[in-house]
Design an enzyme around this catalytic site. Structure first.
Site, mmCIF file in Angstrom:
data_model
loop_
_atom_site.group_PDB
_atom_site.id
_atom_site.type_symbol
_atom_site.label_atom_id
_atom_site.label_comp_id
_atom_site.label_asym_id
_atom_site.label_seq_id
_atom_site.Cartn_x
_atom_site.Cartn_y
_atom_site.Cartn_z
ATOM 1 C CG ASP A 22 25.409 60.072 -26.948
ATOM 2 O OD1 ASP A 22 25.754 61.196 -26.572
ATOM 3 O OD2 ASP A 22 24.231 59.675 -26.961
ATOM 4 C CD GLU A 205 19.479 62.273 -23.788
ATOM 5 O OE1 GLU A 205 18.961 62.907 -24.707
ATOM 6 O OE2 GLU A 205 20.593 62.574 -23.315
#
Ligand code: FRU
Length: 491
Positions: A22, A205
């Site tokens: 990420d 998420e």
């Protein structure tokens, strides 16, 4: 170029080596775009996470920086955000030299295995030298989970002028929780959203809640980005979005958008397989006014197996998000950032159905076509191919009215069964009779922006050798499209 560097993109960010996932802590400060990212410096698969760091003047040319945050006794450093604390509410800097503050998740694997304490908590680190060095706050963690809460992570923080407070969006298993703070250190719970709405095929998420204007009316709405793994529209991980209003306490779905969700199902920022965990840049100046985001260009279904060895994973193209009002409702558009124009080189405008670009000219390029909607039975698509007989197809299926991306014969795929076993499809939101496709290639990826960004598909590709031919095909025949333009991009 070393053999293993064959797939390293030029104008997309990749770490010099080792594993990345990420994007984290994206913040703009004093003319510099900062990108932090989930990084495992000791391997090219996921492990105890750090925050890697890179800086750029334009989101395209990056300078690698030293690791910003490394694991410690509280745990590994999971995803989170960073802000400029302009008013020095935290006291970490001075009003003259406001600190950069990172808000991240600690993940404690030993606690997770022991099952006696919640493994995830939120913590702070700050920098008073414009991101060059970071100090963890001595009072960490600043926010802890309820005793039975396992998933409690990925804080995205923004200043909320109207309530004069910081607002944190946090992913809590199957919903988002919102918290508020005067100083980034003390947080109190506000509300939660999402248990009974949107896609729930996997864990929630990387939320991001931000104001955005409707392009057509100027009305202000709030956009909630939310990544989910698995459960994406074409399998694995993907990012959905919600449109609503936020009063400083609660996020409430816009009634028209709620209706859209009921009618059309979840809405995704990108229907391709490879755009995940994307969030927006913090502190982009009001004079700029753009909503800028970047995602991780991979998918948890196969991310650890893709055939690159020195490094693993890159980021998507940075993109500008725009909220548009279509006749059927809201559509979030994504457009490649205008900074990309500076990379444009040689332009070819073939008066033909195909273009052959020898060498490696096509592998870093933008292909633009305009054509009329195909009739009910035919497919209209761009086909990129190489000397090995591999080809990638992306276009519109006249029968279903949906876009498709077909990487089933595009190159290497044997590294993971789930990588190229299916055709990937996406809805067409625009209704015009003329279709406009823009496709960016950068060695190991193709990103489609259709209908001015109304539909988007980002896909990884691993051709054995670079694609050297692009042609436009309708109903199985090569046909010259109304507009055909291929621009080389100099990374
Ligand atoms: C999303 C994610 C986050 C987490 C991080 C760990 O890809 O699972 O929820 O913070 O990756 O690397």
């Amino acid at each position: 170029m070393m053999q293993q560097e064959q797939y390293r993109p030029g104008y997309h960010y990749t770490p010099a080596r080792a594993w990345m996932n990420d994007p984290n802590g994206m913040v703009y400060y004093r003319g510099v775009y900062h990108l932090f990212y989930q990084f495992h410096p000791h391997s090219n698969v996921w492990g105890p996470m750090h925050w890697g760091h890179a800086t750029s003047p334009d989101m395209l040319h990056w300078t690698h920086q030293p690791v910003a945050l490394a694991p410690d006794e509280l745990g590994a450093i999971f995803s989170g955000s960073a802000v400029v604390d302009w008013n020095n509410t935290s006291g970490f800097g001075t009003p003259e030299n406001p600190p950069l503050v990172a808000i991240y998740t600690y993940h404690n694997e030993a606690d997770r295995l022991a099952g006696q304490r919640p493994p995830q908590s939120q913590a702070l680190a700050y920098s008073t030298d414009q991101g060059a060095s970071w100090t963890k706050y001595a009072g960490n963690p600043v926010l802890q989970a309820a005793p039975d809460q396992g998933d409690f992570r990925d804080p995205k923080v923004r200043w909320h002028e109207a309530s004069n407070s910081w607002i944190m969006s946090l992913a809590v298993g199957d919903h988002v929780a919102f918290y508020a703070s005067p100083d980034l250190k003390q947080w109190h719970f506000l509300s939660q959203f999402g248990k009974d709405v949107g896609a729930h095929g996997g864990v929630w998420e990387c939320p991001d809640l931000l104001p955005i204007r409707v392009a057509e009316t100027g009305a202000q709405k709030w956009l909630l980005l939310l990544s989910i793994n698995p459960g994406g529209p074409n399998g694995g991980s993907a990012t959905q979005y919600f449109i609503g209003d936020f009063d400083g306490r609660q996020f409430v779905l816009d009634p028209a958008f709620a209706h859209q969700l009921k009618q059309d199902g979840p809405q995704w920022i990108d229907w391709g397989r490879d755009n995940y965990a994307g969030v927006t840049w913090s502190d982009v100046p009001a004079t700029d006014g753009r909503v800028l985001m970047l995602g991780w260009m991979s998918n948890w279904d196969y991310a650890t197996k893709v055939p690159t060895s020195a490094w693993r994973s890159g980021m998507t193209l940075p993109r500008e998000l725009q909220l548009h009002q279509h006749t059927q409702g809201y559509v979030l558009h994504s457009l490649p950032v205008r900074e990309l124009d500076a990379l444009k080189g040689h332009v070819s405008q073939p008066q033909a159905a195909e273009l052959v670009l020898p060498g490696a000219a096509l592998e870093q390029s933008e292909t633009y076509v305009e054509f009329s909607r195909p009739d009910g039975s035919s497919k209209a698509y761009l086909e990129f191919s190489n000397a090995h007989g591999e080809s990638y197809k992306v276009g519109l299926d006249g029968q279903t009215g949906r876009y498709f991306s077909d990487r089933r014969q595009a190159g290497r795929k044997d590294f993971a069964e789930q990588f190229a076993s299916a055709l990937h499809t996406a809805p067409r939101h625009a209704q015009s009779a003329v279709i406009k496709l823009r496709v960016y290639l950068d060695r190991n990826s193709a990103e489609l922006f259709a209908d001015e960004g109304a539909t988007q598909m980002s896909e990884l590709l691993f051709p054995t050798s670079p694609y050297t031919r692009v042609r436009f095909v309708v109903n199985g025949q090569a046909v010259q499209p109304a507009v055909f333009k291929v621009t080389q991009l100099n990374a």
